[in-house]
Write a protein that holds these residues in place. Structure first.
Motif, mmCIF file in Angstrom:
data_model
loop_
_atom_site.group_PDB
_atom_site.id
_atom_site.type_symbol
_atom_site.label_atom_id
_atom_site.label_comp_id
_atom_site.label_asym_id
_atom_site.label_seq_id
_atom_site.Cartn_x
_atom_site.Cartn_y
_atom_site.Cartn_z
ATOM 1 N N LYS A 110 38.404 57.618 52.596
ATOM 2 C CA LYS A 110 38.864 58.698 53.464
ATOM 3 C C LYS A 110 39.392 58.143 54.776
ATOM 4 O O LYS A 110 38.831 57.210 55.339
ATOM 5 N N GLU A 142 37.853 68.021 56.840
ATOM 6 C CA GLU A 142 36.814 67.472 55.962
ATOM 7 C C GLU A 142 36.933 68.033 54.549
ATOM 8 O O GLU A 142 36.749 67.300 53.576
ATOM 9 N N SER A 143 37.281 69.308 54.415
ATOM 10 C CA SER A 143 37.450 69.883 53.084
ATOM 11 C C SER A 143 38.695 69.320 52.395
ATOM 12 O O SER A 143 38.800 69.353 51.171
ATOM 13 N N GLY A 144 39.629 68.769 53.195
ATOM 14 C CA GLY A 144 40.857 68.196 52.644
ATOM 15 C C GLY A 144 40.797 66.690 52.448
ATOM 16 O O GLY A 144 41.826 66.056 52.195
ATOM 17 N N GLY A 145 39.619 66.094 52.581
ATOM 18 C CA GLY A 145 39.469 64.686 52.269
ATOM 19 C C GLY A 145 39.501 63.732 53.447
ATOM 20 O O GLY A 145 39.486 62.517 53.253
ATOM 21 N N LYS A 189 48.907 64.810 55.741
ATOM 22 C CA LYS A 189 49.163 63.710 54.807
ATOM 23 C C LYS A 189 50.669 63.464 54.665
ATOM 24 O O LYS A 189 51.096 62.319 54.559
#
Length: 117
Positions: A2, A23-26, A113
């Motif tokens: 991560k 955090e939920s997206g990595g 990202k």
């Protein structure tokens, strides 16, 4: 692995919601700061790979923080953010040394990202 993130924003509610979303997206959020000075200190202490940095901060603004971090040999990637649109800031984003800009309304793990490549 991560990507580690530091969130620098003067609104605790935004920091909290951004933390949950990232955090939920990595992403791994390693810290938060409420102003520019604390943000610079947190980068030194935590060595994040990415700083999500609000443009409008008390004290040192996000543009100056970004320029300071960009001048470092191995500084983190910086993504500037604001409730305003990038066009409101003229050339300041390009001159800041930041990797990119995303408005808070468009902030998602995937949009980050994409900016990071």
């Amino acid at each position: 692995m991560k990507r580690t993130v530091l969130i620098v924003d003067d609104h605790p509610g935004f920091r909290s919601s951004a933390r949950r979303m990232l955090e939920s997206g990595g992403f791994a959020v390693v810290g938060e700061a409420g102003d520019g000075e604390d943000g610079i200190a947190a980068v030194e202490d935590l060595a994040p790979q990415l700083v999500l940095l609000d443009v409008q901060l008390p004290g040192i603004d996000g543009f100056e923080v970004s320029r300071t971090l960009a001048a470092r040999e191995r500084g983190p990637d910086v993504i500037l953010t604001s409730t305003r649109e990038i066009s409101d800031f003229g050339g300041l984003v390009a001159e800041s040394g930041a990797r990119g800009f995303i408005s808070k309304g468009d902030l998602t793990p995937n949009s980050l990202k994409e900016l990071l490549g």
